[in-house]
Design an enzyme around this catalytic site. Sequence first.
Site, PDB file in Angstrom:
ATOM      1  N   LYS A   1     -20.001 -12.697  -9.056  1.00  0.00           N
ATOM      2  CA  LYS A   1     -19.464 -11.737  -8.064  1.00  0.00           C
ATOM      3  C   LYS A   1     -17.982 -12.000  -7.832  1.00  0.00           C
ATOM      4  O   LYS A   1     -17.169 -11.085  -7.880  1.00  0.00           O
ATOM      5  CB  LYS A   1     -20.223 -11.893  -6.739  1.00  0.00           C
ATOM      6  CG  LYS A   1     -19.596 -11.130  -5.585  1.00  0.00           C
ATOM      7  CD  LYS A   1     -20.402 -11.246  -4.313  1.00  0.00           C
ATOM      8  CE  LYS A   1     -20.018 -12.392  -3.414  1.00  0.00           C
ATOM      9  NZ  LYS A   1     -18.707 -12.255  -2.751  1.00  0.00           N
ATOM     10  N   ASN A   2     -17.640 -13.253  -7.599  1.00  0.00           N
ATOM     11  CA  ASN A   2     -16.262 -13.556  -7.202  1.00  0.00           C
ATOM     12  C   ASN A   2     -15.270 -13.482  -8.361  1.00  0.00           C
ATOM     13  O   ASN A   2     -14.062 -13.479  -8.137  1.00  0.00           O
ATOM     14  CB  ASN A   2     -16.195 -14.932  -6.521  1.00  0.00           C
ATOM     15  CG  ASN A   2     -16.851 -14.905  -5.152  1.00  0.00           C
ATOM     16  OD1 ASN A   2     -17.240 -13.845  -4.668  1.00  0.00           O
ATOM     17  ND2 ASN A   2     -16.996 -16.070  -4.530  1.00  0.00           N
TER      18      ASN A   2
ATOM     19  N   CYS B   1     -15.490 -11.369  10.222  1.00  0.00           N
ATOM     20  CA  CYS B   1     -16.823 -11.181   9.673  1.00  0.00           C
ATOM     21  C   CYS B   1     -17.697 -12.304  10.193  1.00  0.00           C
ATOM     22  O   CYS B   1     -17.257 -13.103  11.017  1.00  0.00           O
ATOM     23  CB  CYS B   1     -16.792 -11.160   8.143  1.00  0.00           C
ATOM     24  SG  CYS B   1     -16.541 -12.777   7.431  1.00  0.00           S
TER      25      CYS B   1
ATOM     26  N   ARG C   1     -11.234 -14.759   9.578  1.00  0.00           N
ATOM     27  CA  ARG C   1     -10.803 -14.448   8.207  1.00  0.00           C
ATOM     28  C   ARG C   1      -9.592 -13.520   8.121  1.00  0.00           C
ATOM     29  O   ARG C   1      -9.694 -12.377   7.631  1.00  0.00           O
ATOM     30  CB  ARG C   1     -11.977 -13.886   7.399  1.00  0.00           C
ATOM     31  CG  ARG C   1     -13.100 -14.886   7.268  1.00  0.00           C
ATOM     32  CD  ARG C   1     -14.186 -14.420   6.356  1.00  0.00           C
ATOM     33  NE  ARG C   1     -13.852 -14.577   4.954  1.00  0.00           N
ATOM     34  CZ  ARG C   1     -14.673 -14.270   3.966  1.00  0.00           C
ATOM     35  NH1 ARG C   1     -15.859 -13.799   4.230  1.00  0.00           N
ATOM     36  NH2 ARG C   1     -14.311 -14.447   2.718  1.00  0.00           N
TER      37      ARG C   1
ATOM     38  N   ASP D   1     -19.712 -21.956  -0.411  1.00  0.00           N
ATOM     39  CA  ASP D   1     -20.785 -20.988  -0.668  1.00  0.00           C
ATOM     40  C   ASP D   1     -22.110 -21.671  -1.018  1.00  0.00           C
ATOM     41  O   ASP D   1     -23.147 -21.006  -1.099  1.00  0.00           O
ATOM     42  CB  ASP D   1     -20.379 -20.035  -1.803  1.00  0.00           C
ATOM     43  CG  ASP D   1     -19.313 -19.037  -1.345  1.00  0.00           C
ATOM     44  OD1 ASP D   1     -19.061 -18.942  -0.133  1.00  0.00           O
ATOM     45  OD2 ASP D   1     -18.736 -18.354  -2.214  1.00  0.00           O
TER      46      ASP D   1
ATOM     47  N   ARG E   1     -25.819  -8.123  -1.840  1.00  0.00           N
ATOM     48  CA  ARG E   1     -24.373  -8.081  -2.094  1.00  0.00           C
ATOM     49  C   ARG E   1     -23.992  -8.987  -3.258  1.00  0.00           C
ATOM     50  O   ARG E   1     -22.983  -8.744  -3.929  1.00  0.00           O
ATOM     51  CB  ARG E   1     -23.597  -8.516  -0.846  1.00  0.00           C
ATOM     52  CG  ARG E   1     -23.668  -7.520   0.276  1.00  0.00           C
ATOM     53  CD  ARG E   1     -22.746  -7.912   1.395  1.00  0.00           C
ATOM     54  NE  ARG E   1     -21.382  -8.079   0.882  1.00  0.00           N
ATOM     55  CZ  ARG E   1     -20.349  -8.435   1.610  1.00  0.00           C
ATOM     56  NH1 ARG E   1     -20.506  -8.671   2.891  1.00  0.00           N
ATOM     57  NH2 ARG E   1     -19.156  -8.567   1.074  1.00  0.00           N
TER      58      ARG E   1
HETATM   59  C1  UD1 Z   1     -13.367 -16.412  -1.427  1.00  0.00           C
HETATM   60  C2  UD1 Z   1     -14.757 -16.074  -1.917  1.00  0.00           C
HETATM   61  C3  UD1 Z   1     -15.808 -16.617  -0.964  1.00  0.00           C
HETATM   62  C4  UD1 Z   1     -15.592 -18.114  -0.765  1.00  0.00           C
HETATM   63  C5  UD1 Z   1     -14.149 -18.390  -0.338  1.00  0.00           C
HETATM   64  C6  UD1 Z   1     -13.848 -19.887  -0.251  1.00  0.00           C
HETATM   65  C7  UD1 Z   1     -14.453 -14.007  -3.107  1.00  0.00           C
HETATM   66  C8  UD1 Z   1     -14.650 -12.539  -3.144  1.00  0.00           C
HETATM   67  N1  UD1 Z   1     -14.865 -14.636  -2.016  1.00  0.00           N
HETATM   68  O1  UD1 Z   1     -13.175 -15.768  -0.174  1.00  0.00           O
HETATM   69  O2  UD1 Z   1     -17.084 -16.389  -1.559  1.00  0.00           O
HETATM   70  O3  UD1 Z   1     -16.453 -18.554   0.253  1.00  0.00           O
HETATM   71  O4  UD1 Z   1     -13.233 -17.827  -1.292  1.00  0.00           O
HETATM   72  O5  UD1 Z   1     -14.154 -20.512  -1.452  1.00  0.00           O
HETATM   73  O6  UD1 Z   1     -13.965 -14.599  -4.039  1.00  0.00           O
HETATM   74  N2  UD1 Z   1      -7.234 -17.722   5.246  1.00  0.00           N
HETATM   75  C9  UD1 Z   1      -6.238 -17.466   6.189  1.00  0.00           C
HETATM   76  N3  UD1 Z   1      -5.338 -16.466   5.910  1.00  0.00           N
HETATM   77  C10 UD1 Z   1      -5.385 -15.719   4.763  1.00  0.00           C
HETATM   78  C11 UD1 Z   1      -6.398 -16.011   3.819  1.00  0.00           C
HETATM   79  C12 UD1 Z   1      -7.309 -17.021   4.084  1.00  0.00           C
HETATM   80  O7  UD1 Z   1      -6.163 -18.122   7.233  1.00  0.00           O
HETATM   81  O8  UD1 Z   1      -4.540 -14.841   4.580  1.00  0.00           O
HETATM   82  C13 UD1 Z   1      -8.239 -18.791   5.527  1.00  0.00           C
HETATM   83  C14 UD1 Z   1      -9.650 -18.225   5.659  1.00  0.00           C
HETATM   84  O9  UD1 Z   1      -9.889 -17.733   6.970  1.00  0.00           O
HETATM   85  C15 UD1 Z   1     -10.498 -19.412   5.309  1.00  0.00           C
HETATM   86  C16 UD1 Z   1      -9.663 -20.114   4.223  1.00  0.00           C
HETATM   87  O10 UD1 Z   1      -8.327 -19.631   4.382  1.00  0.00           O
HETATM   88  O11 UD1 Z   1     -10.622 -20.258   6.416  1.00  0.00           O
HETATM   89  C17 UD1 Z   1     -10.093 -19.856   2.781  1.00  0.00           C
HETATM   90  O12 UD1 Z   1     -10.246 -18.460   2.602  1.00  0.00           O
HETATM   91  P1  UD1 Z   1     -10.116 -17.776   1.168  1.00  0.00           P
HETATM   92  O13 UD1 Z   1     -10.086 -18.821   0.104  1.00  0.00           O
HETATM   93  O14 UD1 Z   1      -8.991 -16.813   1.229  1.00  0.00           O
HETATM   94  O15 UD1 Z   1     -11.484 -17.003   1.077  1.00  0.00           O
HETATM   95  P2  UD1 Z   1     -11.712 -15.600   0.408  1.00  0.00           P
HETATM   96  O16 UD1 Z   1     -10.770 -15.409  -0.726  1.00  0.00           O
HETATM   97  O17 UD1 Z   1     -11.787 -14.557   1.464  1.00  0.00           O
END
Ligand code: UD1
Length: 460
Positions: A57-58, A152, A157, A342, A434
């Site tokens: 998925k990711n 979410c 996030r 995850d 999902r």
């Molecule tokens: C992706 C994965 C999700 C996985 C996560 C962490 C996908 C579609 N989803 O989610 O399955 O659990 O990586 O391995 O690939 N953050 C901020 N500001 C930002 C972006 C992130 O503060 O602009 C924080 C988030 O709230 C979180 C952390 O950084 O605490 C990591 O988030 P991130 O790695 O960005 O997760 P996703 O890419 O959303």
Amino acid sequence: MRDNAPRLGTSATAESITSKHTPHAFSNSHDSRVGDERIVVLGGVPLRGEVEVSGSKNSSLPILAASLLASKGQCILHNVPHIADVGTMCEMLQALGASVQREGHTVIIDAENLQSHSAPTELVRKMRASFYVAAPLLARLHRAEVPLPGGCVLGPRPVNYHIDAFQKMGAVTTVERGAMNAVAEHWHGASIYLEPKNSSVGATVNIMMAACLATGTTTIENAAREPEVVNLAEYLKKMGGKIRGAGTATITIQGVKELHGTEHTIYNDRIEAGTYLTAAGITGGDVTVHGLPPVHLSVYIDKLQEAGIEITHGDRWIRAATVQPLRATDVATAPFPGFATDLQAPFLTMMCLAEGRSAIEENVFDVRFNYAAELLRMGADITLTENTAIVRGVSKLSGAEVQATDLRAGAALVLAGLGAEGRTEVTKVEYIDRGYEHFVDKLRSLDGQVVRQTKSGNKK
Ligand code: UD1
């Protein structure tokens, strides 16, 4: 299956369930059933056998979005899983003007006529990763209007890292009525530092896509190192992008004038693989997953071994066999190559049946223990303190009606049911749809006593 093993009273075959539950094309056909369906599990049967892991998925979501960068030629993607989030992303690409065709696990995208810079709110609200279209829209159309995904079930996030990077690359952004509006007259490379604590996956992939069509060079420091980032970089390179360092903490992208269509294969899903290996531990079984290199799960494999599970592996398979009682094991989630957040829910669920006390520390998301309350209803002993769950192993879990609280927690509750005495019903299965392709069918192929039913008890 053992002769004396519990059986669910159904004549439905795995195949008949598959045919009704394969989401067709990208219509998200499960949506009409939201809230109505449940997964019914009869616990006590050790899972045994072999399972092919599906496409990730990711990996699929950023790679589908990156296809919007191709201003000529078709993008042909193989090994794209039939899951609801892929359906949502395909709908998004179409809404922006791309043509999308799907045949089995292959998706063909033609984005030559990318027209709209405005992403529909209802699709972004369905799936946070919809924000991935922001970068291709800015890079190709120099304009993007993308609703903010908002919070979410895993916490607030935010997408501030993404927006900060777009600004450094020349975009003028405003946030109005819940959407990011960005205009980039001079789209250029920049030096971008991400928070080392988080190494955001989403920000890394959005910046990589954005930088491919920017003037000059972009560097990302503290970049995410997940295999999904590497899979995307390989794709962008085949499209004509110039990227170095994907898979390390520093990625350098040299902008080019245009990208073209290509053919690419999505990696298999390491989180799905980890889920089935954990199912072996929870049920006292023996499961082999096929289709991915063990290095994608190396820390997880170490932790399974620490918990007493015997692991063997080859180049592209991993086998988990239960040879002794489970041992309590502490884990702390971290960005790759650390322990994947995850897989926190499946591992914690397994620790509910281990001897002793385990500390499960969540460091990536603010809120990721909602499902613990459901496990308590099954007889688990869990205490939450800030970002850590203290789990004291119990000798058995008991079946109950429980509710999935997010994608991975939903899968973990099904595993809990497989390891519990009696009947468990997991509701809100749309979360599981999902991200897990043919989840029920795959568990059934491993002897799991699992069916999917409507609320009224009709088998699906
Ligand atoms: C992706 C994965 C999700 C996985 C996560 C962490 C996908 C579609 N989803 O989610 O399955 O659990 O990586 O391995 O690939 N953050 C901020 N500001 C930002 C972006 C992130 O503060 O602009 C924080 C988030 O709230 C979180 C952390 O950084 O605490 C990591 O988030 P991130 O790695 O960005 O997760 P996703 O890419 O959303």
